[in-house]
Write a protein that holds these residues in place. Structure first.
Motif, PDB file in Angstrom:
ATOM      1  N   GLU A  94      36.225  21.603 -16.282  1.00 51.00           N
ATOM      2  CA  GLU A  94      35.776  21.692 -14.881  1.00 51.00           C
ATOM      3  C   GLU A  94      35.114  20.383 -14.503  1.00 51.00           C
ATOM      4  O   GLU A  94      34.411  19.763 -15.310  1.00 51.00           O
ATOM      5  CB  GLU A  94      34.774  22.832 -14.702  1.00 51.00           C
ATOM      6  CG  GLU A  94      35.400  24.221 -14.747  1.00 51.00           C
ATOM      7  CD  GLU A  94      36.061  24.627 -13.426  1.00 51.00           C
ATOM      8  OE1 GLU A  94      35.780  23.988 -12.393  1.00 51.00           O
ATOM      9  OE2 GLU A  94      36.842  25.592 -13.446  1.00 51.00           O
ATOM     10  N   THR A  95      35.297  19.955 -13.264  1.00 48.89           N
ATOM     11  CA  THR A  95      34.754  18.671 -12.827  1.00 48.89           C
ATOM     12  C   THR A  95      33.927  18.846 -11.564  1.00 48.89           C
ATOM     13  O   THR A  95      34.351  19.531 -10.632  1.00 48.89           O
ATOM     14  CB  THR A  95      35.903  17.681 -12.549  1.00 48.89           C
ATOM     15  OG1 THR A  95      36.742  17.636 -13.700  1.00 48.89           O
ATOM     16  CG2 THR A  95      35.371  16.288 -12.278  1.00 48.89           C
ATOM     17  N   VAL A  96      32.742  18.245 -11.564  1.00 56.89           N
ATOM     18  CA  VAL A  96      31.913  18.213 -10.361  1.00 56.89           C
ATOM     19  C   VAL A  96      31.901  16.776  -9.859  1.00 56.89           C
ATOM     20  O   VAL A  96      31.319  15.897 -10.495  1.00 56.89           O
ATOM     21  CB  VAL A  96      30.471  18.691 -10.645  1.00 56.89           C
ATOM     22  CG1 VAL A  96      29.639  18.655  -9.372  1.00 56.89           C
ATOM     23  CG2 VAL A  96      30.466  20.088 -11.253  1.00 56.89           C
ATOM     24  N   ILE A 167      24.086  24.183  -7.394  1.00 56.00           N
ATOM     25  CA  ILE A 167      25.117  25.152  -7.004  1.00 56.00           C
ATOM     26  C   ILE A 167      26.494  24.679  -7.443  1.00 56.00           C
ATOM     27  O   ILE A 167      27.306  25.448  -7.972  1.00 56.00           O
ATOM     28  CB  ILE A 167      25.111  25.386  -5.484  1.00 56.00           C
ATOM     29  CG1 ILE A 167      23.841  26.145  -5.113  1.00 56.00           C
ATOM     30  CG2 ILE A 167      26.337  26.171  -5.040  1.00 56.00           C
ATOM     31  CD1 ILE A 167      23.683  26.342  -3.647  1.00 56.00           C
ATOM     32  N   ALA A 168      26.736  23.389  -7.255  1.00 54.13           N
ATOM     33  CA  ALA A 168      28.036  22.841  -7.664  1.00 54.13           C
ATOM     34  C   ALA A 168      28.230  22.991  -9.169  1.00 54.13           C
ATOM     35  O   ALA A 168      29.325  23.327  -9.640  1.00 54.13           O
ATOM     36  CB  ALA A 168      28.143  21.373  -7.258  1.00 54.13           C
ATOM     37  N   VAL A 169      27.165  22.763  -9.935  1.00 52.51           N
ATOM     38  CA  VAL A 169      27.267  22.922 -11.393  1.00 52.51           C
ATOM     39  C   VAL A 169      27.458  24.402 -11.736  1.00 52.51           C
ATOM     40  O   VAL A 169      28.313  24.759 -12.557  1.00 52.51           O
ATOM     41  CB  VAL A 169      26.014  22.360 -12.108  1.00 52.51           C
ATOM     42  CG1 VAL A 169      26.045  22.704 -13.589  1.00 52.51           C
ATOM     43  CG2 VAL A 169      25.939  20.853 -11.924  1.00 52.51           C
ATOM     44  N   LEU A 182      30.578  15.598 -15.027  1.00 54.90           N
ATOM     45  CA  LEU A 182      29.691  15.365 -13.890  1.00 54.90           C
ATOM     46  C   LEU A 182      29.720  13.874 -13.542  1.00 54.90           C
ATOM     47  O   LEU A 182      29.238  13.037 -14.303  1.00 54.90           O
ATOM     48  CB  LEU A 182      28.257  15.774 -14.244  1.00 54.90           C
ATOM     49  CG  LEU A 182      28.067  17.235 -14.694  1.00 54.90           C
ATOM     50  CD1 LEU A 182      26.648  17.446 -15.211  1.00 54.90           C
ATOM     51  CD2 LEU A 182      28.352  18.194 -13.544  1.00 54.90           C
ATOM     52  N   ASP A 183      30.330  13.539 -12.396  1.00 59.67           N
ATOM     53  CA  ASP A 183      30.431  12.131 -11.988  1.00 59.67           C
ATOM     54  C   ASP A 183      29.247  11.784 -11.090  1.00 59.67           C
ATOM     55  O   ASP A 183      29.201  12.168  -9.933  1.00 59.67           O
ATOM     56  CB  ASP A 183      31.762  11.872 -11.268  1.00 59.67           C
ATOM     57  CG  ASP A 183      32.053  10.381 -11.119  1.00 59.67           C
ATOM     58  OD1 ASP A 183      31.172   9.552 -11.429  1.00 59.67           O
ATOM     59  OD2 ASP A 183      33.178  10.042 -10.696  1.00 59.67           O
ATOM     60  N   VAL A 197      18.505  18.315 -12.598  1.00 66.25           N
ATOM     61  CA  VAL A 197      19.923  18.227 -12.960  1.00 66.25           C
ATOM     62  C   VAL A 197      20.070  17.910 -14.450  1.00 66.25           C
ATOM     63  O   VAL A 197      20.937  18.461 -15.135  1.00 66.25           O
ATOM     64  CB  VAL A 197      20.652  17.175 -12.087  1.00 66.25           C
ATOM     65  CG1 VAL A 197      22.057  16.910 -12.608  1.00 66.25           C
ATOM     66  CG2 VAL A 197      20.706  17.656 -10.641  1.00 66.25           C
ATOM     67  N   LEU A 198      19.190  17.035 -14.969  1.00 65.64           N
ATOM     68  CA  LEU A 198      19.245  16.718 -16.404  1.00 65.64           C
ATOM     69  C   LEU A 198      18.949  17.974 -17.219  1.00 65.64           C
ATOM     70  O   LEU A 198      19.564  18.218 -18.270  1.00 65.64           O
ATOM     71  CB  LEU A 198      18.248  15.614 -16.753  1.00 65.64           C
ATOM     72  CG  LEU A 198      18.450  14.276 -16.034  1.00 65.64           C
ATOM     73  CD1 LEU A 198      17.460  13.246 -16.548  1.00 65.64           C
ATOM     74  CD2 LEU A 198      19.868  13.766 -16.190  1.00 65.64           C
ATOM     75  N   GLN A 199      18.022  18.782 -16.719  1.00 65.70           N
ATOM     76  CA  GLN A 199      17.724  20.058 -17.378  1.00 65.70           C
ATOM     77  C   GLN A 199      18.963  20.957 -17.371  1.00 65.70           C
ATOM     78  O   GLN A 199      19.283  21.609 -18.367  1.00 65.70           O
ATOM     79  CB  GLN A 199      16.548  20.745 -16.674  1.00 65.70           C
ATOM     80  CG  GLN A 199      16.084  22.032 -17.344  1.00 65.70           C
ATOM     81  CD  GLN A 199      15.671  21.813 -18.799  1.00 65.70           C
ATOM     82  OE1 GLN A 199      14.850  20.945 -19.088  1.00 65.70           O
ATOM     83  NE2 GLN A 199      16.266  22.570 -19.716  1.00 65.70           N
ATOM     84  N   LEU A 200      19.668  20.953 -16.243  1.00 64.92           N
ATOM     85  CA  LEU A 200      20.902  21.742 -16.143  1.00 64.92           C
ATOM     86  C   LEU A 200      21.919  21.316 -17.199  1.00 64.92           C
ATOM     87  O   LEU A 200      22.604  22.159 -17.791  1.00 64.92           O
ATOM     88  CB  LEU A 200      21.550  21.553 -14.773  1.00 64.92           C
ATOM     89  CG  LEU A 200      21.109  22.434 -13.622  1.00 64.92           C
ATOM     90  CD1 LEU A 200      21.907  22.075 -12.379  1.00 64.92           C
ATOM     91  CD2 LEU A 200      21.325  23.892 -13.965  1.00 64.92           C
ATOM     92  N   ILE A 201      21.996  20.020 -17.433  1.00 64.31           N
ATOM     93  CA  ILE A 201      22.940  19.522 -18.439  1.00 64.31           C
ATOM     94  C   ILE A 201      22.564  20.081 -19.811  1.00 64.31           C
ATOM     95  O   ILE A 201      23.427  20.531 -20.572  1.00 64.31           O
ATOM     96  CB  ILE A 201      22.961  17.980 -18.442  1.00 64.31           C
ATOM     97  CG1 ILE A 201      23.580  17.467 -17.135  1.00 64.31           C
ATOM     98  CG2 ILE A 201      23.737  17.443 -19.647  1.00 64.31           C
ATOM     99  CD1 ILE A 201      23.515  15.961 -16.954  1.00 64.31           C
TER     100      ILE A 201
END
Ligand SMILES: Nc1ncnc2c1ncn2[C@@H]1O[C@H](COP(=O)(O)OP(=O)(O)OP(=O)(O)O)[C@@H](O)[C@H]1O
Ligand SMILES: [Mg+2]
Length: 265
Positions: A94-96, A167-169, A182-183, A197-201
């Motif tokens: 999957e790509t965001v 949301i996108a992630v 994730l670009d 976002v880093l936490q999401l990763i």
């Protein structure tokens, strides 16, 4: 075990992804020159390089948005042709993209289900969206990623950049992928939002999902990635563990060969 990957086929030989000798030309321009990229299971790979280095081109090939001129891709040890974004998704990729393509006037739950709405009834052309079911599933996904949204019915236009990215992630993990790309997910975000976002990763990684993370902010890459791959004008010039290198060395690799004639300092 993690919720992610539960219905995926078992591992093949070697890493999750092996891109081998990838060359991509746009007319006379060689955007990628014989580039190799491996991604292991549940590994976070930081992909860095100056503007135009070939980062987006490389991940677009893996995402099925571009075709390479030369080279091959192995996924779970199998030789694969990724001819379209749909084929990438089917494999578990999957790509965001940086342009998130969220719908501003639709609420959080609706955005999570964009393009894959669940319907309770289907009578000919009339289809009724099952709001309750959608909200429940959306909540589950957000919970897995530790994302708190007060209301699933909040319109996306009222959210911050970080929340939109979240949301996108969240949407990208619907299909329980093996790999999320994730670009530049933090490019447009404030410091606090970037941290989120880093936490999401890390949360994705905890779910057993591998991540390719592109960023120009090397501190972020150093704090998040297990491995850092450096591109320079279409060539891979570094493949390093953060503990074995530092920001200065990575910058030198990123710009090496171009500013050599300039005086130091
Ligand atoms: N569709 C295209 N047609 C022609 N040239 C392209 C195309 N896409 C990318 N390029 C060129 O290929 C090279 C690599 O571009 P790419 O977008 O992969 O770089 P990048 O590392 O993602 O840079 P940035 O950090 O600015 O996003 C650049 O020279 C770019 O101009
Ligand atoms: Mg790019």
């Amino acid at each position: 075990m993690s919720k992610g990957n539960k219905n995926k086929t078992s591992r093949g030989e070697g890493p999750l992804v092996e891109m081998k000798n990838i060359t991509k030309r746009f007319g006379g321009l060689t955007a990628l020159n014989n580039v190799d990229l491996d991604v292991d299971y549940a590994e976070v790979v930081g992909l860095v390089g100056d503007n135009g280095a070939g980062k987006s081109t490389l991940i677009s090939i893996l995402a099925g948005a571009l075709r390479q001129n030369e080279g091959e891709i192995l996924f779970k040890g199998d030789d694969v042709e990724i001819r379209s974004p749909e084929e990438a998704k089917k494999l578990g990729i999957e790509t965001v993209y940086q342009d998130l393509a969220l719908a501003d006037n639709i609420d959080v739950a609706g955005n999570l289900f964009l393009g894959r709405e669940e319907y309770r009834f289907s009578f000919g052309p009339l289809r009724f969206l099952d709001k309750g079911e959608m909200e429940e599933r959306a909540r589950e996904i957000l919970e897995v990623l530790n994302i708190g949204f007060d209301s699933m019915r909040t319109k996306v236009r009222n959210l911050s950049g970080g929340q939109r990215q979240a949301i996108a992630v969240a949407r990208s993990i619907f299909t329980e992928p093996d790999l999320v790309i994730l670009d530049e997910p933090t490019a447009a975000l404030a410091v606090e939002e970037s941290k989120r976002v880093l936490q999401l990763i890390e949360d994705l990684q905890d779910q057993g999902i591998s991540v390719i993370f592109i960023s120009h902010t090397l501190q972020e890459v150093f704090s998040t990635a297990d491995r850092i791959v450096v591109l320079n004008q279409g060539n891979k010039v570094g493949d390093l563990k953060p503990d074995d290198t530092d920001v200065d060395q990575v910058i030198k690799l990123m710009i090496g060969g171009r500013y050599e004639s300039q005086p130091q300092g």
